[in-house]
Design an enzyme around this catalytic site. Structure first.
Site, short mmCIF file in Angstrom:
data_model
loop_
_atom_site.label_atom_id
_atom_site.label_comp_id
_atom_site.label_asym_id
_atom_site.label_seq_id
_atom_site.Cartn_x
_atom_site.Cartn_y
_atom_site.Cartn_z
N GLN A 34 0.83 -1.20 0.00
CA GLN A 34 0.00 0.00 0.00
C GLN A 34 0.87 1.26 0.00
OE1 GLN A 34 -2.17 -0.93 3.58
NE2 GLN A 34 -0.27 -1.34 4.69
N ASP A 158 -7.30 -5.33 14.30
CA ASP A 158 -7.12 -3.88 14.11
C ASP A 158 -6.68 -3.68 12.65
OD1 ASP A 158 -6.56 -1.22 14.23
OD2 ASP A 158 -4.87 -1.41 15.63
N SER A 159 -7.63 -3.89 11.76
CA SER A 159 -7.30 -3.91 10.33
C SER A 159 -7.48 -2.55 9.69
CB SER A 159 -8.22 -4.91 9.63
OG SER A 159 -9.53 -4.38 9.60
N THR A 160 -7.01 -2.45 8.46
CA THR A 160 -7.39 -1.33 7.60
C THR A 160 -8.80 -1.61 7.09
OG1 THR A 160 -6.36 -2.49 5.76
CG2 THR A 160 -5.00 -0.87 6.89
N PRO A 165 -4.95 -5.68 0.90
CA PRO A 165 -4.50 -6.83 1.68
C PRO A 165 -5.43 -7.20 2.83
CG PRO A 165 -3.11 -4.90 2.12
CD PRO A 165 -4.03 -4.53 0.99
N1 SPD Z 1 -11.22 4.03 7.92
C1 SPD Z 1 -10.23 3.78 8.89
C2 SPD Z 1 -10.31 2.43 9.53
C3 SPD Z 1 -9.03 2.21 10.23
C4 SPD Z 1 -9.00 1.14 11.17
N2 SPD Z 1 -7.69 0.78 11.65
C5 SPD Z 1 -6.88 1.80 12.11
C6 SPD Z 1 -5.57 1.30 12.66
C7 SPD Z 1 -5.18 2.01 13.89
N3 SPD Z 1 -4.37 1.22 14.74
#
Ligand code: SPD
Length: 282
Positions: A34, A158-160, A165
């Site tokens: 990314q 704790d994902s994006t 990915p």
């Molecule tokens: N749209 C943002 C969602 C982000 C979630 N994860 C953030 C990681 C912080 N540790």
């Protein structure tokens, strides 16, 4: 001469945008997974963006990290081993390590560059990466949970957002592997997107979790830098009731060190507006 008018802007689905005035760019680059930017802003301090989306900021990160970590950790009666999947900035590990009962936090972040740049540029958040209880593994969380049966009391995803990915981190198959990686009575929490702007994603996360866990609840928090300023999390439990809230004697140990989470906030976070409870029961 007028100062440069620089703004960092997250555009959501080409429909809405959120912007903060930028005072400088500390890093811009690309990993194998990314794009990654760390920008300085007046309103939020340093901001970490992945693929152009706000991930965390120095000034409001406490809300997200306290809520994603302490809600499941206080739901479990005696959390000792914790797995954080994603969370390469270190904020969730920092909060998990505060629990006296927690002996070990395994943090599995696929993107080494997130870990490196957070350590370098976001030290107040990344201190969780170097806590003596934390072990950082730059590996794929999807593979990690496949081979660790009954290894963890609490798993925190704790994902994006579910693009690139991270897509596999929202699937039923992955949640089933997480359930196997949890001990009996284990608890899982996951960030679960905006209940207003990501309705289909929120519904799908809950559908997939319900296929695996006997008990699944949504909870929310107000987070200024995420789309709509209002964010959701999912809590899935193999036993403990998250609605009870934290045991007072365990919370007392934290003194006034928490900036968002408390027992009233824990319980209130599970009170859902009608449009969200209807979304989840559709
Ligand atoms: N749209 C943002 C969602 C982000 C979630 N994860 C953030 C990681 C912080 N540790």
């Amino acid at each position: 001469m007028a100062a440069l008018d620089l703004w960092v802007r997250e555009v959501h689905r080409n429909q809405i945008a959120f912007a903060a005035r930028a005072t400088g760019c500390l890093w811009s680059g690309k990993s194998e997974y990314q794009t990654l930017d760390v920008v300085d802003t007046e309103a939020f301090g340093r901001v970490l963006l992945l693929d152009g989306l706000f991930m965390t900021t120095e000034k409001d990160e406490f809300i997200y990290h306290e809520m994603i970590a302490h809600t499941p950790l206080f739901t479990h009666p005696d959390p000792r081993r914790v797995l954080v999947i994603g969370g390469g900035d270190g904020g969730t590990a920092r909060e998990a390590a505060k629990h006296p009962s927690v002996e070990r936090v395994d943090l599995v972040e696929i993107d080494r560059l997130v870990v490196e740049k957070s350590r370098e540029l976001l030290p107040s958040i990344a201190c969780g990466l170097d806590h003596p209880k934390t072990s950082v593994h730059c590996e794929d969380g999807i593979q990690w949970v496949k081979t660790r049966p009954s290894a963890y009391d609490v798993v925190i995803i704790d994902s994006t957002d579910p693009i690139g990915p991270a897509v596999g981190l929202f699937s039923e198959a992955f949640y089933a592997d997480c359930s196997r990686a949890l001990t009996d009575g284990g608890v899982l929490a996951a960030q679960s997107e905006s209940p207003f702007f990501n309705r289909e994603e929120v519904r799908s996360i809950h559908r997939n979790l319900r296929a695996v866990f006997p008990r699944v609840h949504a909870y929310t928090a107000a987070i200024p830098t995420y789309p709509g300023g209002f964010w959701s999390f999912a809590l899935a439990s193999k036993g403990p009731d998250p609605l009870k809230g934290p045991a007072p004697e365990r919370l007392a140990v934290f003194g006034d060190s928490l900036k968002y989470y408390n027992s009233e906030v824990h319980r209130a976070a599970f009170a859902l507006p009608n449009y969200i409870s209807r979304l989840l029961s559709e």
